[in-house]
Motif scaffolding. Structure first.
Motif, PDB file in Angstrom:
ATOM      1  N   LEU A   1       0.824  -1.196   0.000  1.00 12.53           N
ATOM      2  CA  LEU A   1       0.000   0.000   0.000  1.00 12.53           C
ATOM      3  C   LEU A   1       0.865   1.255   0.000  1.00 12.53           C
ATOM      4  CD1 LEU A   1      -2.842   1.076   0.016  1.00 12.53           C
ATOM      5  CD2 LEU A   1      -2.891   0.838   2.509  1.00 12.53           C
ATOM      6  N   GLU A   2       1.950   1.246   0.766  1.00 11.69           N
ATOM      7  CA  GLU A   2       2.862   2.386   0.747  1.00 11.69           C
ATOM      8  C   GLU A   2       3.461   2.596  -0.643  1.00 11.69           C
ATOM      9  OE1 GLU A   2       5.965   2.869   3.572  1.00 11.69           O
ATOM     10  OE2 GLU A   2       4.662   2.466   5.299  1.00 11.69           O
TER      11      GLU A   2
ATOM     12  N   PRO B   1       8.039   8.706  -1.074  1.00  9.16           N
ATOM     13  CA  PRO B   1       7.904   7.562  -0.169  1.00  9.16           C
ATOM     14  C   PRO B   1       7.671   7.976   1.283  1.00  9.16           C
ATOM     15  CG  PRO B   1       9.742   7.248  -1.666  1.00  9.16           C
ATOM     16  CD  PRO B   1       9.311   8.672  -1.817  1.00  9.16           C
ATOM     17  N   THR B   2       8.326   9.063   1.700  1.00 13.54           N
ATOM     18  CA  THR B   2       8.155   9.541   3.070  1.00 13.54           C
ATOM     19  C   THR B   2       6.746  10.079   3.292  1.00 13.54           C
ATOM     20  OG1 THR B   2      10.510  10.100   3.209  1.00 13.54           O
ATOM     21  CG2 THR B   2       9.036  11.134   4.818  1.00 13.54           C
ATOM     22  N   VAL B   3       6.240  10.830   2.323  1.00  9.76           N
ATOM     23  CA  VAL B   3       4.888  11.371   2.441  1.00  9.76           C
ATOM     24  C   VAL B   3       3.859  10.247   2.423  1.00  9.76           C
ATOM     25  CG1 VAL B   3       3.160  12.849   1.345  1.00  9.76           C
ATOM     26  CG2 VAL B   3       5.552  13.567   1.414  1.00  9.76           C
ATOM     27  N   ALA B   4       4.075   9.239   1.580  1.00 12.26           N
ATOM     28  CA  ALA B   4       3.158   8.102   1.522  1.00 12.26           C
ATOM     29  C   ALA B   4       3.105   7.384   2.870  1.00 12.26           C
ATOM     30  CB  ALA B   4       3.586   7.134   0.424  1.00 12.26           C
ATOM     31  N   ALA B   5       4.272   7.156   3.465  1.00  5.28           N
ATOM     32  CA  ALA B   5       4.324   6.490   4.763  1.00  5.28           C
ATOM     33  C   ALA B   5       3.623   7.328   5.830  1.00  5.28           C
ATOM     34  CB  ALA B   5       5.774   6.230   5.163  1.00  5.28           C
ATOM     35  N   ALA B   6       3.819   8.649   5.770  1.00  9.80           N
ATOM     36  CA  ALA B   6       3.195   9.539   6.751  1.00  9.80           C
ATOM     37  C   ALA B   6       1.671   9.554   6.602  1.00  9.80           C
ATOM     38  CB  ALA B   6       3.760  10.952   6.600  1.00  9.80           C
TER      39      ALA B   6
ATOM     40  N   ARG C   1       3.665   5.691  -5.729  1.00  8.52           N
ATOM     41  CA  ARG C   1       3.551   5.835  -7.189  1.00  8.52           C
ATOM     42  C   ARG C   1       2.513   6.894  -7.557  1.00  8.52           C
ATOM     43  NH1 ARG C   1       3.884   0.148  -6.859  1.00  8.52           N
ATOM     44  NH2 ARG C   1       1.617  -0.052  -7.178  1.00  8.52           N
ATOM     45  N   GLN C   2       1.420   6.938  -6.820  1.00  2.00           N
ATOM     46  CA  GLN C   2       0.391   7.944  -7.095  1.00  2.00           C
ATOM     47  C   GLN C   2       0.930   9.348  -6.824  1.00  2.00           C
ATOM     48  OE1 GLN C   2      -2.564   7.299  -8.544  1.00  2.00           O
ATOM     49  NE2 GLN C   2      -1.861   5.180  -8.676  1.00  2.00           N
ATOM     50  N   LEU C   3       1.674   9.503  -5.748  1.00  2.00           N
ATOM     51  CA  LEU C   3       2.253  10.812  -5.425  1.00  2.00           C
ATOM     52  C   LEU C   3       3.287  11.228  -6.466  1.00  2.00           C
ATOM     53  CD1 LEU C   3       2.660  10.463  -1.556  1.00  2.00           C
ATOM     54  CD2 LEU C   3       1.267  12.177  -2.735  1.00  2.00           C
ATOM     55  N   GLN C   4       4.077  10.289  -6.928  1.00  2.00           N
ATOM     56  CA  GLN C   4       5.079  10.612  -7.951  1.00  2.00           C
ATOM     57  C   GLN C   4       4.401  11.050  -9.250  1.00  2.00           C
ATOM     58  OE1 GLN C   4       7.135   6.868  -7.802  1.00  2.00           O
ATOM     59  NE2 GLN C   4       8.717   7.628  -6.405  1.00  2.00           N
ATOM     60  N   THR C   5       3.297  10.390  -9.604  1.00  2.00           N
ATOM     61  CA  THR C   5       2.549  10.807 -10.789  1.00  2.00           C
ATOM     62  C   THR C   5       1.966  12.204 -10.593  1.00  2.00           C
ATOM     63  OG1 THR C   5       1.986   8.515 -11.304  1.00  2.00           O
ATOM     64  CG2 THR C   5       0.630  10.218 -12.321  1.00  2.00           C
ATOM     65  N   ALA C   6       1.451  12.457  -9.376  1.00  2.00           N
ATOM     66  CA  ALA C   6       0.906  13.786  -9.079  1.00  2.00           C
ATOM     67  C   ALA C   6       1.985  14.849  -9.164  1.00  2.00           C
ATOM     68  CB  ALA C   6       0.268  13.775  -7.685  1.00  2.00           C
ATOM     69  N   GLN C   7       3.196  14.516  -8.746  1.00  2.00           N
ATOM     70  CA  GLN C   7       4.307  15.461  -8.875  1.00  2.00           C
ATOM     71  C   GLN C   7       4.606  15.750 -10.341  1.00  2.00           C
ATOM     72  OE1 GLN C   7       7.082  13.181  -6.345  1.00  2.00           O
ATOM     73  NE2 GLN C   7       7.320  15.015  -5.100  1.00  2.00           N
ATOM     74  N   GLU C   8       4.622  14.699 -11.166  1.00  2.00           N
ATOM     75  CA  GLU C   8       4.890  14.874 -12.598  1.00  2.00           C
ATOM     76  C   GLU C   8       3.833  15.751 -13.264  1.00  2.00           C
ATOM     77  OE1 GLU C   8       4.962  10.876 -13.951  1.00  2.00           O
ATOM     78  OE2 GLU C   8       6.853  10.382 -12.930  1.00  2.00           O
ATOM     79  N   GLN C   9       2.604  15.678 -12.746  1.00  2.00           N
ATOM     80  CA  GLN C   9       1.497  16.444 -13.323  1.00  2.00           C
ATOM     81  C   GLN C   9       1.333  17.823 -12.687  1.00  2.00           C
ATOM     82  OE1 GLN C   9      -1.889  13.813 -12.933  1.00  2.00           O
ATOM     83  NE2 GLN C   9      -1.132  12.397 -14.489  1.00  2.00           N
ATOM     84  N   GLY C  10       2.218  18.147 -11.748  1.00  2.00           N
ATOM     85  CA  GLY C  10       2.179  19.461 -11.124  1.00  2.00           C
ATOM     86  C   GLY C  10       1.086  19.625 -10.088  1.00  2.00           C
ATOM     87  N   GLU C  11       0.558  18.513  -9.557  1.00  2.00           N
ATOM     88  CA  GLU C  11      -0.527  18.599  -8.585  1.00  2.00           C
ATOM     89  C   GLU C  11      -0.026  18.764  -7.163  1.00  2.00           C
ATOM     90  OE1 GLU C  11      -3.230  15.361  -8.949  1.00  2.00           O
ATOM     91  OE2 GLU C  11      -3.485  15.585 -11.101  1.00  2.00           O
TER      92      GLU C  11
END
Length: 207
Positions: free
Chosen positions: A135-136, A159-164, A141-151
């Motif tokens: 799940l982490e 990974p740290t934000v996902a764990a948090a 992966r979702q956060l990295q995609t959001a970063q690529e899309q400027g969200e």
């Protein structure tokens, strides 16, 4: 002609009987005999499909992960198609919170496994981290995609934000089960933090 037995279905029925015991009474005292009674089958049949209690615990944990995955998928779909990283993260984490009967049952069952792992660390070492780790990685992966899309902020360590985020959600779930707050209040706290995370684009558009 003898009735044909679907062994996968029978095995699942026994595993899900253990999960019902975990949700209602915990796992410390759950014997294979109790599981047989809950499943409505003989002890011999339980031992045929699961040769030890540890094997039964690990097998049932797989079914528990499948149940939670199915709930997460429903929540993601409910937020609209096609899913975006934002809707996927919101849907995933809100699905985990104990806000209704199904999610409270799932949360209690996971809590029963966590409690057992504290007493039997070998169980956790063998299989206990599989679903949380997956799940982490999924959230990462979702956060990295959001970063690529400027969200979201490109400087965040995904990974740290996902764990948090997962730790926040699990902590809120425990506070609901413990009676500190209700499900709606826990969800409001989660949404507050997610809204701040995904406000990056709108803040920079205004700038």
């Amino acid at each position: 002609m003898p009735k044909r037995v679907d062994h996968d279905v029978r095995r699942r029925e026994i595993g899900e009987a253990l999960l019902r015991i975990a949700a209602s009474r915990g796992l410390q005292a759950a014997s294979m005999r109790e599981v047989a009674a809950e499943a409505g089958v003989s002890l011999r049949l339980v031992q045929y499909y699961f040769h030890s209690k540890n094997e039964l615990l690990l097998g049932a944990m797989v079914y528990l992960g499948e149940q939670l995955s199915a709930r997460v998928e429903r929540h993601i779909r409910a937020r609209g198609l096609p899913p975006t990283p934002q809707s996927t993260i919101y849907g995933t984490l809100s699905a985990i919170l104990p806000t209704d009967d199904e999610s409270r049952r799932l949360t209690r069952t996971y809590a029963a496994y966590y409690t057992l792992v504290l007493a039997e660390p070998a169980l956790g070492a063998e299989h206990g981290g599989t679903y949380p780790d997956a799940l982490e990685r999924f959230l990462t992966r979702q956060l990295q995609t959001a970063q690529e899309q400027g969200e979201v902020d490109p400087d965040l360590v995904a990974p740290t934000v996902a764990a948090a985020l997962l730790a926040l959600t699990n902590g809120l779930g425990s506070s609901v089960l413990g009676g500190q707050r209700d499900g709606a209040a826990a969800e409001a706290i989660l949404i507050y933090h997610l809204d701040r995370l995904f406000a990056y684009r709108s803040r920079h558009q205004k700038a």
